[in-house]
Design a protein around this motif. Structure first.
Motif, short mmCIF file in Angstrom:
data_model
loop_
_atom_site.label_atom_id
_atom_site.label_comp_id
_atom_site.label_asym_id
_atom_site.label_seq_id
_atom_site.Cartn_x
_atom_site.Cartn_y
_atom_site.Cartn_z
N GLU A 197 3.05 19.15 -4.87
CA GLU A 197 3.14 19.57 -6.27
C GLU A 197 4.56 19.26 -6.70
N LEU A 198 4.69 18.39 -7.68
CA LEU A 198 6.04 17.97 -8.01
C LEU A 198 6.13 17.39 -9.42
N LEU A 199 7.35 17.13 -9.83
CA LEU A 199 7.61 16.45 -11.09
C LEU A 199 6.82 15.15 -11.13
N GLY A 200 6.15 14.88 -12.24
CA GLY A 200 5.40 13.65 -12.35
C GLY A 200 5.25 13.21 -13.79
N GLY A 201 4.28 12.38 -14.03
CA GLY A 201 4.13 11.75 -15.34
C GLY A 201 4.83 10.40 -15.28
N LYS A 202 4.31 9.43 -16.04
CA LYS A 202 4.87 8.08 -15.97
C LYS A 202 6.35 8.05 -16.34
N GLY A 203 6.72 8.78 -17.37
CA GLY A 203 8.12 8.76 -17.80
C GLY A 203 9.04 9.31 -16.72
N ALA A 204 8.66 10.43 -16.16
CA ALA A 204 9.49 11.04 -15.13
C ALA A 204 9.56 10.15 -13.89
N ASN A 205 8.44 9.56 -13.52
CA ASN A 205 8.45 8.69 -12.34
C ASN A 205 9.35 7.47 -12.56
N GLN A 206 9.31 6.93 -13.76
CA GLN A 206 10.19 5.79 -14.07
C GLN A 206 11.66 6.23 -14.06
N ALA A 207 11.91 7.41 -14.62
CA ALA A 207 13.28 7.93 -14.66
C ALA A 207 13.82 8.15 -13.25
#
Lengths: 306, 306
Positions: free
Chosen positions: A35-45
């Protein structure tokens, strides 16, 4: 190192690895849970940050505890989250990545419309966007937010990178006139190009047609790999890496590494190999979160290019 | 109203409703998401509380924030969680209930072995167990914990209710000698009975054979409904309710309502109809959490019985 601002999705990733998904009415044990930070924007960041860039994020999370947690994780990753909007009234986006059997994933996306960016959210982050060296804009976000982000990035003179399929014709035209780099995966290519490339040679032609409309680098997915084109040349990249575990996040690592490499002055061809090598690393693990290292990436890109 | 202590699983439920599960490599939008207190023990405890009992819970959660949240929810539901152990080193159990299409569910269970009850956990809750009017023990928990719970319940003179399939022969013998009420669903019946009932008449014979070994009420699931037997009689209950959404939690509501009804002095036959009516209510909504009301349940049980 220069500053990258990512405009896109921020949420919570729940990655569940199972041996096999149970049939209707059945149950299965979860072999591993993340369970962690995700989403395309966050993953790219995160990918840009891991490759040494200063990174800011423009996105939306809820005022719930999940929102607090993912922002704390992003900050812990060294990302500036000052321009992430906290919007009450809806839960932070949840992206469930069901992995299993090995190499096969299913994605369940719970993204309330209020967790999408509005033009005013992007406008509030304009200062950040105008000072960026590169801006990475996700075209999955609503048209007005995309338009605002592209305009602010251009005004600031940033390397402008557009990722994904434009929502409609007007957005597509703005993308092609404003973006320095465009990227679309296999499923998105038709919406960006305007027609559907059928094979690798067709995809090369499609990428070249994009260059004629403004961008100086065009990267398009095909079933077999990726095509990256620039004025006067192109490269066809195979899918690198063996025995993929989960394709989630491959495209995000690809576009992030492409952006950082170009910012660092790499040639489009070299940047393309960085991108392919970064994607290969992410598909080797469950979930979309990257775990990149600049020196390792440089080496594996050089090895693949030989 | 009297006190019920539930010994069993406490965790976090994530209920995701989708129109249809995506195929390999695909994605789907989540139509509804619920995140809440769950696990069989917690769901049974909530059901007993909603039906007016004082309720205590014996179980294990982690020291993570999920553990804190589910305990706060249980306390908010009016449940005594003083005997729930908080064990460090492993995450609180997560139960993902994928619902869709309507009526079809898949369960993904992430239960670390450290989230199961040990004998010492139950021993620490002995005071609570000895003062209970009824004790509901889940046989899915490890044998030593089950043995300890059954012994404490018997010592205190509580109505002892065993739910599920015994882990092995020794547990089975202790269950049959210590429990006043035994309950097993279709999948669990063979392990409790010792042989596999083939049809409804066979299930009635199986229930009667259980009564000869000690219990005074035996409730067994069949593919078509449930059989509840007591010395000198039995009833065959159809699956009540129309157009089920999600079968999750039906058995928990069934055994909880059966327990509360018997505690309130209802006859086994009347208690059986309460149980069937409670199960029907839970299958009408996504997720395993019950939403019961004593008066409504009494009415729907009476209506079904006619």
């Amino acid at each position: 190192m220069s500053g990258v601002v990512v405009v896109g999705q921020v949420g919570r990733d729940l990655v569940l690895t199972v041996e096999e998904l149970p049939g209707a009415g059945g149950s299965a044990d979860v072999l591993a849970r993340q369970e962690l930070l995700g989403g395309k924007g966050a993953n790219q960041a995160v990918a840009c940050r891991q490759l040494g860039a200063e990174v800011g994020l423009v996105g939306v999370v809820g005022t719930d505890s999940a929102g607090t947690e993912v922002l704390a994780q992003a900050a812990g990753d060294g990302i500036d989250v000052g321009a992430v909007v906290r919007r009450p009234g809806a839960p932070t986006a949840l992206l469930v990545d069901l992995v299993g059997p090995r190499g096969v994933r299913r994605l369940l996306e719970d993204v309330d419309a209020r967790m999408l960016l509005g033009a005013e959210d992007v406008r509030a982050g304009r200062g950040l966007l105008r000072s960026a060296d590169a801006v990475l804009v996700q075209l999955q976000q609503p048209g007005p937010a995309v338009a605002e982000a592209l305009a602010a990035a251009s005004a600031g003179g940033a390397l402008t990178v557009a990722d994904g399929a434009p929502a409609d014709g007007a957005v597509r035209r703005q993308v092609l006139s404003a973006a320095d780099v465009v990227r679309a995966d296999t499923a998105e290519a038709e919406a960006l190009v305007g027609w559907a490339p059928q094979d690798v040679p067709g995809t090369v032609r499609a990428a070249e047609s994009l260059l004629e409309q403004g961008p100086r680098v065009a990267a398009l997915g095909t079933g077999e790999g990726d095509v990256v084109a620039w004025p006067g040349g192109h490269v066809v990249l195979p899918h690198l890496g063996e025995d993929p575990v989960d394709p989630t996040g491959a495209g995000d690592a690809f576009v992030a590494a492409l952006t950082v490499a170009l910012l660092r002055g790499e040639s489009p061809e070299s940047a393309a190999w960085w991108a392919a090598a970064a994607a290969a690393e992410v598909v080797g693990t469950a979930g979309g979160r990257p775990d990149l290292d600049l020196d390792r990436l440089r080496e594996s890109a050089a090895r693949a290019r030989r």
